[in-house]
Design a protein around this motif. Structure first.
Motif, short mmCIF file in Angstrom:
data_model
loop_
_atom_site.label_atom_id
_atom_site.label_comp_id
_atom_site.label_asym_id
_atom_site.label_seq_id
_atom_site.Cartn_x
_atom_site.Cartn_y
_atom_site.Cartn_z
N SER A 199 44.21 50.36 48.43
CA SER A 199 42.74 49.97 47.98
C SER A 199 43.35 48.68 46.33
O SER A 199 44.33 48.43 46.87
CB SER A 199 43.11 51.48 46.38
N PHE A 200 41.86 48.12 46.42
CA PHE A 200 42.31 46.77 46.20
C PHE A 200 40.53 46.71 44.72
O PHE A 200 40.16 47.33 45.36
CB PHE A 200 42.55 46.00 46.65
N PRO A 249 44.32 50.62 41.02
CA PRO A 249 44.82 50.07 42.29
C PRO A 249 45.72 49.64 42.89
O PRO A 249 46.79 48.07 42.44
CB PRO A 249 43.01 48.79 42.47
N GLU A 250 46.13 48.61 44.21
CA GLU A 250 46.60 48.22 44.80
C GLU A 250 47.10 46.93 44.21
O GLU A 250 48.80 46.29 44.21
CB GLU A 250 47.22 48.17 46.40
N ALA A 251 46.23 46.39 43.99
CA ALA A 251 45.89 44.81 44.13
C ALA A 251 44.68 44.17 43.73
O ALA A 251 43.51 45.15 43.64
CB ALA A 251 46.76 43.38 45.14
N PHE A 252 44.86 43.13 42.85
CA PHE A 252 43.35 42.37 42.23
C PHE A 252 43.55 40.75 43.51
O PHE A 252 44.41 40.38 43.74
CB PHE A 252 43.73 42.01 41.10
N LEU A 276 46.15 38.59 44.54
CA LEU A 276 46.04 38.23 45.80
C LEU A 276 45.07 36.86 45.64
O LEU A 276 44.15 37.36 45.00
CB LEU A 276 46.02 38.88 46.97
N THR A 277 45.55 36.04 46.19
CA THR A 277 43.77 35.20 46.89
C THR A 277 42.96 35.00 47.65
O THR A 277 43.56 35.55 48.71
CB THR A 277 44.58 33.81 46.50
N SER A 278 41.26 35.28 47.68
CA SER A 278 40.65 35.56 48.53
C SER A 278 40.64 34.97 49.39
O SER A 278 41.08 33.86 49.86
CB SER A 278 39.20 35.57 47.74
#
Length: 379
Positions: A203-204, A307-310, A341-343
């Protein structure tokens, strides 16, 4: 003695045809031997299904593999007559159109400045028509990415209220094929989920800054739109000491912060980000405040869905902004552990998502004509 299981030959043929078409869409032109390896089908099954698909206009010869001897050296590919899909991104200043084939390969692109709202459908149709001048084949599907709230039935809500699905209906009539409208940030999230940094995440939430701040959330591999398409409108999340209903990050906020820190309020956010990257202290102070606000939004989202990350996208993926976000997150790590994290796609995330959805819809629409019972051979 137990009899072997058997099923209708039409069902088996349908499954085999789907496997071959998907392999050609995924890998491009392949020989029979390569199709056997991709699908696990026997040489006889591959040969029989290819014969039917070729007769139906689904596949075509794509030359010869010089490294292979014999009839099996002939490569096959998806037939050009399967047509194209259009991915459209309407942002705040321009329209961008990309034509893709069933493999997802880009075949044509055009851009144009954003015109009047009442001319939106006609302008998009004209831009698609320009793209089609350089390719041969029918247009099968259109995916349009737009900012703002998009309901599940394609209704767009903006400052002027709901459009009642008028844009989709008008555009469908003008391009003469199905049209799907989706929120731009949702499509950016889908791009990350399918081929970006979200592939390995359960998930994010993607946080994208353009003229404002928007979010797109993927839970268990599925995009969460919400019952009315409102999920992700985080720009208005309450954030003290801001008054209720005040935007967290948008152009007016950037202008106010610029004025506060002695910078030009007419400059867009990217100018301030670049200045921050060059070491401008006033710009750094602006970006630090914007990052603090974004991290507060992330904390609020975490307390609701965890969520696990953004994933940071758009202007939020700028190196200066990313660094500021990590500093702001470290300041609240004793309360919440937030992972950023970065896109993988930056400002192109929305168009990448639109292209992916357009190609997927094109494949499904095209393939279903050949693998449905009685559909083989109906072009």
């Amino acid at each position: 003695m137990t009899k072997p299981l058997a099923g209708p030959q039409t069902l088996l043929r349908t499954l085999n045809a789907r496997a071959i078409l998907e392999a050609l869409a995924r890998r491009g032109p392949l020989t029979r031997a390569e199709l056997m390896g991709e699908t696990g089908l026997s040489r006889t099954a591959v040969t029989q299904v290819l014969r039917m698909l070729e007769a139906g206009g689904a596949v075509a010869s794509a030359g010869v593999d010089r490294a292979t001897r014999g009839p099996a050296a002939t490569r096959v590919s998806l037939h050009p007559g399967l047509g194209f899909a259009a991915a459209v991104h309407v942002d705040h200043t321009a329209m961008h159109v990309t034509l893709v084939d069933p493999t997802g390969a880009v075949r044509a692109q055009h851009d144009a400045p954003l015109g009047r709202v009442e001319d939106r459908a006609a302008d998009i149709a004209a831009l698609i028509a320009e793209c089609r001048e350089t390719v041969q084949g029918p247009l099968r599907h259109v995916v349009v990415a737009m900012p703002g709230i998009v309901t599940p039935d394609g209704e767009i809500r903006d400052d002027q209220g709901p459009d009642g699905g008028a844009l989709r209906a008008t555009l469908t009539t003008q391009v003469e094929c199905p049209v799907h409208i989706e929120n731009d940030v949702n499509l950016a999230a889908l791009a990350e989920s399918e081929s970006g940094v979200g592939r390995e995440l359960s998930s994010f939430t993607l946080l994208l800054i353009d003229q404002g701040l928007g979010a797109g959330t993927v839970l268990g591999g599925v995009l969460h739109r919400g019952a009315a398409g409102i999920a992700g409108e985080v720009v208005y999340l309450p954030q003290p000491p801001l008054p209720i209903g005040a935007p967290v990050i948008n152009e007016d906020v950037v202008a106010d912060l610029a004025l506060l820190h002695g910078r030009d309020p007419a400059d867009p956010l990217l100018v301030h980000l670049d200045a921050c990257g060059r070491g401008d202290d006033a710009a750094q102070a602006m970006i630090d405040e914007l990052a603090r606000r974004l991290v507060t939004v992330a904390g609020t989202v975490t307390l609701v869905i965890d969520p696990e990350a953004f994933v940071l996208a758009g202007h939020a993926a700028h190196p200066c902004f990313v660094a500021a976000v990590h500093r702001a997150a470290a300041n609240v790590s004793h309360l919440l552990v937030l992972r950023f994290l970065t896109s993988a796609f930056g400002h192109e995330a929305t168009m990448v998502g639109a292209i992916g959805q357009a190609a997927s819809a094109l494949r499904e629409r095209s393939f279903s004509r050949f693998v449905a019972p009685g559909g083989m051979g109906t072009a």
